[in-house]
Design a protein around this motif. Structure first.
Motif, mmCIF file in Angstrom:
data_model
loop_
_atom_site.group_PDB
_atom_site.id
_atom_site.type_symbol
_atom_site.label_atom_id
_atom_site.label_comp_id
_atom_site.label_asym_id
_atom_site.label_seq_id
_atom_site.Cartn_x
_atom_site.Cartn_y
_atom_site.Cartn_z
ATOM 1 N N UNK A 44 0.820 -1.214 0.000
ATOM 2 C CA UNK A 44 0.000 0.000 0.000
ATOM 3 C C UNK A 44 0.853 1.263 0.000
ATOM 4 N N UNK A 45 2.159 1.106 0.297
ATOM 5 C CA UNK A 45 3.036 2.268 0.420
ATOM 6 C C UNK A 45 2.924 2.958 1.761
ATOM 7 N N UNK A 46 2.135 2.416 2.670
ATOM 8 C CA UNK A 46 1.859 3.089 3.945
ATOM 9 C C UNK A 46 3.136 3.359 4.733
ATOM 10 N N UNK A 47 3.248 4.587 5.229
ATOM 11 C CA UNK A 47 4.395 4.943 6.073
ATOM 12 C C UNK A 47 3.967 5.820 7.259
ATOM 13 N N UNK A 48 2.668 5.786 7.572
ATOM 14 C CA UNK A 48 2.203 6.494 8.765
ATOM 15 C C UNK A 48 1.287 7.665 8.517
ATOM 16 N N UNK A 49 1.175 8.108 7.276
ATOM 17 C CA UNK A 49 0.343 9.271 6.970
ATOM 18 C C UNK A 49 -1.144 8.930 6.823
ATOM 19 N N UNK A 50 -1.460 7.674 6.694
ATOM 20 C CA UNK A 50 -2.838 7.203 6.543
ATOM 21 C C UNK A 50 -3.563 7.884 5.382
ATOM 22 N N UNK A 51 -3.008 7.688 4.188
ATOM 23 C CA UNK A 51 -3.630 8.186 2.972
ATOM 24 C C UNK A 51 -4.793 7.271 2.573
ATOM 25 N N UNK A 52 -5.856 7.866 2.089
ATOM 26 C CA UNK A 52 -7.073 7.128 1.744
ATOM 27 C C UNK A 52 -6.837 5.904 0.865
ATOM 28 N N UNK A 53 -6.053 5.976 -0.219
ATOM 29 C CA UNK A 53 -5.907 4.798 -1.088
ATOM 30 C C UNK A 53 -5.316 3.581 -0.391
ATOM 31 N N UNK A 54 -4.624 3.779 0.714
ATOM 32 C CA UNK A 54 -4.009 2.661 1.419
ATOM 33 C C UNK A 54 -5.047 1.685 1.974
ATOM 34 N N UNK A 55 -6.268 2.124 2.140
ATOM 35 C CA UNK A 55 -7.303 1.268 2.710
ATOM 36 C C UNK A 55 -7.948 0.355 1.672
#
Length: 610
Positions: free
Chosen positions: A106-117
Motif C-alpha cells: 500500500x506504500x503506507x508509512x504512517x500518513x494514513x492516505x485514503x488509497x491505502x485502505x
C-alpha cells in the motif's frame, strides 16, 4: 430442536422433583462435553415438553422412555449431520507450496492516505493460451520519497500444470510500477489471446497481448485515458458490434495535496471516509474496432460526478438482450444504467429499488455480482457493504428488485463484517449458486472503537439450499479458508482443470491467498468454453442455458464483477449426479444460437459461433 435434558436433582432410583430444564447445546453432544450434572441429548423433544412439573409417576415413566428413544434419535442425527458436513468440499490453502510469494504494497508509512485502505484486485487469466489458468495480482507502490523496500509492480504467475506457478512478470513485460487497483481481462482485439486493463490511482494502463507470452503498453496509442481514481472495470459489448468496449468505475477526487485530517478519537489521525471527498464520474470507452477507443461517457449519458464507484457488474436485468451496467457506490446511491439500444443509457436505480437500502440510505457498497441464483431465468444481485450494513441480495422481480438478504439468512450474518469482493459460484457443483465474500475493515485499530468489529475478518461462504435460503459454511470447508484476513479482491478459477472452482483472495498490505477446492468435483459438472466469430471472440455477453434431469440453469459470460477483480471466463455448471446434459443452448450477442444435445458430464467442451 437440538437440546439436552439437565436434571436439577440427583438421578438414581429416585424420581425427580421440582422443575426440569431443557437447554440447547448440540455442540456438547458432538464434543462429549457433558460434564457436571447428568445430561442427556433430546433433539426430538416436542416443544410441549420444554418445561414440566415432574410430580407424577406417569410423567417420570414417560420421560424415561423418551430418554431411550431420543438417545437413539440423537445418534442418528449426529451421524447424519457429520455426513452432511463431510460431503462439502474442503478449501486447502496452497499459496506457499504453489510458489506464490506475492505481498501487496500500500506504500503506507504512517500518513494514513485514503488509497491505502482500498487494496487491489486479482485475476485468473490464461495469458499464454495453453489451457491452464494463470494468476495476475495487482499491486500498489511506494509513495514518492518514502521507500518501503516492498515490491512495486503487479505479479503475473504462470501455471506450471503441476500445482506450482512461476513468476513471469519481468519476461511478460508487465514489471511497470503502478499504484494499481483493478483489473479486467478480455481479448479486446479479437486476435485469440487475452489482453489486460489495469485501473490505477493515476493513469490507467492497457496492455496488449502480443501472442508470444509478452505484453506491450498500448494505453496512449489506443486512446484510453482515465486520469481518475480508477477501481473496478469490465469489458462488454454495449452496442453489440462484435468489439469489446470498456467500463471503468472511478472513486473520489483525492491527491496527496488535498489529503484531509480525519480522526476517530479526536486526537490521532485515522483514514478518512469517502464523504470527505467529492466524487468522480466513471468512464465508458467505445471500441472502434481498429485498436483505438473513444471516450463516450457523456454521449452515452453515464457521466455523473456525484458517483463514488467501487464495483461494476454487467448484466441484462430486464432480459431485453442488451447489457446493462450496475455501479456500486460508496455512500452515494447505487446506479443502474439501462441500455437503450441506441448507444445511450438511462439511470434506473431509484425506479428499480436498488439505489438505497430498505431504510432509504445509501450504503457503503463495494463488491458486486449478478447471477440467476434461484434458477428463475432472471439475474439477481449480491452487493458487499460496510460494517454495520448487511449484505444486499437483490432478487430480480422483472421490473424491480427486492432485498431478500434477511429472509435468505444472510442479513444478520453479515452485519459486523465489511465486505469488499463478493460473487456467486457453485463451489460444491450441486447446481445451486453459492456466495463468497472477502471481508476486512479499513481502519487498523477499529476494535478499540467498536469492540465487536475487527480489522482482519474471516470470509463468508454461503451455501445455497435451493429453497431461497443460505447457510454460512465457512467452518465446514476446512480451517484454511476460515482464517481472518484483511480481504479485498477475490476471484474463482479452475487452476488444476479438475472441474471445480478454486479461490484467489487478495489482502490489503498483505499476502495473496490461493485455495484449492478438494472434493467439489464429487458431483458431476460440465465446463464450457465459448469462441465467438461474429460476436466478440471471448463470447462475453453470451447466455449459456443447460438442461439436465436436475433442471435448467443459465449463466452469462462476463468480465468484471467482484471487487477490482476478474474470474475465469470459462463457465462451469454443477449438475449434481446427472450423467447427461440433455441440451446446451448458447445465445450469442449477435443473436445467433448454438445448440448441443446429449452431452456427457465431467468434461470440457468448446462451442464456436457459426
Amino acid at each position: 430442536m437440538d437440546f439436552y435434558l439437565k436434571w436439577q436433582s440427583a438421578i438414581g432410583n429416585h424420581q425427580p422433583s421440582g422443575k426440569i430444564t431443557i437447554n440447547v447445546r448440540l455442540e456438547d453432544w458432538k464434543t462429549g462435553r457433558l460434564g457436571g450434572t447428568p445430561a442427556f441429548l433430546f433433539p426430538c423433544f416436542p416443544p410441549s415438553i420444554q418445561m414440566l412439573k415432574a410430580g407424577s409417576v406417569f410423567a417420570w415413566a414417560f420421560l424415561q422412555r423418551l430418554m431411550v428413544s431420543n438417545i437413539i434419535c440423537c445418534c442418528c442425527l449426529f451421524i447424519s449431520l457429520n455426513a452432511a458436513a463431510q460431503s462439502l468440499p474442503q478449501f486447502t490453502g496452497i499459496t506457499h507450496e504453489a510458489g506464490i510469494d506475492f505481498v501487496h504494497n500500500t506504500g503506507a508509512f504512517g500518513k494514513k492516505y485514503l488509497p491505502e485502505t482500498m487494496g487491489s484486485g486479482c485475476a485468473f487469466i490464461d495469458y499464454n493460451t495453453d489451457g491452464w489458468q494463470d494468476i495476475l495480482l495487482v499491486n500498489g507502490k511506494d509513495w514518492e520519497g518514502n521507500p518501503t523496500q516492498k515490491r512495486q509492480t503487479m505479479a503475473l504467475y504462470r501455471n506450471d500444470r503441476d500445482g506450482t506457478f512461476t513468476d513471469v512478470t519481468e519476461t511478460a513485460g508487465l514489471a511497470t510500477p503502478l499504484y494499481g487497483m483493478g483489473v479486467a481481462v478480455a481479448d479486446y482485439d479479437n486476435d485469440g489471446d487475452p489482453d489486460i486493463y489495469i485501473s490505477t490511482l493515476e493513469t490507467d494502463r492497457l496492455f496488449q497481448n502480443k501472442g508470444d507470452g509478452t505484453y506491450v503498453d498500448v494505453t496512449e496509442v489506443a486512446g484510453v485515458h482515465n486520469p481518475g481514481f480508477g477501481t473496478s472495470c469490465a469489458w462488454f459489448d454495449y452496442n453489440k458490434d462484435g468489439h469489446l468496449d470498456l467500463y471503468v468505475a472511478n472513486y473520489v477526487e483525492w491527491t496527496r495535496e488535498n489529503d484531509l485530517f480525519c480522526t476517530l478519537d479526536g486526537i490521532n489521525k485515522s483514514y478518512c471516509t469517502p464523504e470527505s471527498y467529492t466524487g468522480q464520474s466513471s468512464k465508458l470507452f467505445r471500441n472502434r474496432g481498429d485498436g483505438t477507443f473513444a471516450d463516450v461517457s457523456r454521449i452515452a449519458r453515464i457521466e455523473d460526478n456525484t458517483s463514488k464507484s467501487l464495483g461494476v457488474c454487467i448484466f441484462d436485468y430486464n432480459a431485453d438482450g442488451l447489457p446493462d451496467i450496475f455501479e456500486a457506490n460508496d455512500t452515494q446511491p447505487n446506479k443502474l444504467y439501462q441500455n437503450n439500444g441506441d448507444g445511450t443509457f438511462i439511470e434506473s436505480g431509484m425506479l428499480t429499488g436498488i439505489a438505497y437500502n430498505e431504510s432509504g440510505v445509501a450504503t457503503g457498497a463495494m463488491g458486486i455480482d449478478a447471477a440467476d441464483y434461484d434458477r428463475t431465468g432472471k439475474e439477481s444481485l449480491v452487493i458487499g457493504n460496510f460494517s454495520n450494513e448487511m449484505l444486499n441480495l437483490y432478487h430480480n422481480e422483472g421490473d424491480f428488485f427486492i432485498d431478500d438478504a434477511p429472509v435468505a439468512h444472510i442479513g444478520n450474518a453479515t452485519l459486523l463484517t465489511l465486505t469488499f469482493a463478493c460473487f456467486f459460484f457453485d463451489f460444491d457443483l450441486d447446481g445451486n449458486l453459492d456466495i463468497f465474500t472477502a471481508n476486512g475493515h479499513v481502519e487498523t485499530d477499529i476494535n478499540a472503537i467498536q469492540t465487536q468489529v475487527t480489522y482482519a475478518q474471516p470470509p463468508h461462504l454461503f451455501h445455497n439450499d435451493s429453497q431461497g435460503k443460505f447457510t454460512d459454511a465457512i467452518h465446514k470447508v476446512g480451517v484454511d479458508l476460515a482464517k481472518p484476513m484483511v480481504g479485498r479482491g477475490g476471484a474463482y478459477g479452475d487452476i488444476d482443470n479438475d472441474g471445480d472452482w478454486d479461490l484467489l483472495v487478495t489482502t490489503s498490505n498483505g499476502p495473496a491467498h490461493l485455495f484449492r477446492n478438494d472434493g467439489g468435483n464429487r458431483n458431476a459438472w460440465i465446463k464450457i468454453q465459448l469462441v465467438g466469430q461474429t460476436s466478440n471472440r471471448d463470447g462475453i455477453g453470451a447466455q449459456i442455458r443447460i438442461t439436465s434431469a436436475l433442471g435448467t440453469q443459465t449463466h452469462t459470460v462476463k468480465s468484471g464483477s467482484s471487487y477490482c477483480s476478474q474470474s475465469e471466463l470459462t463457465a462451469i455448471f454443477g449438475i449434481n449426479d446427472d450423467l447427461i446434459i440433455e441440451t446446451i443452448e448458447v445465445t450469442w450477442p449477435s443473436g445467433a444460437v448454438s445448440t448441443r444435445k446429449n452431452i456427457k458430464s465431467n468434461q470440457q467442451i468448446r462451442i464456436e459461433e457459426f
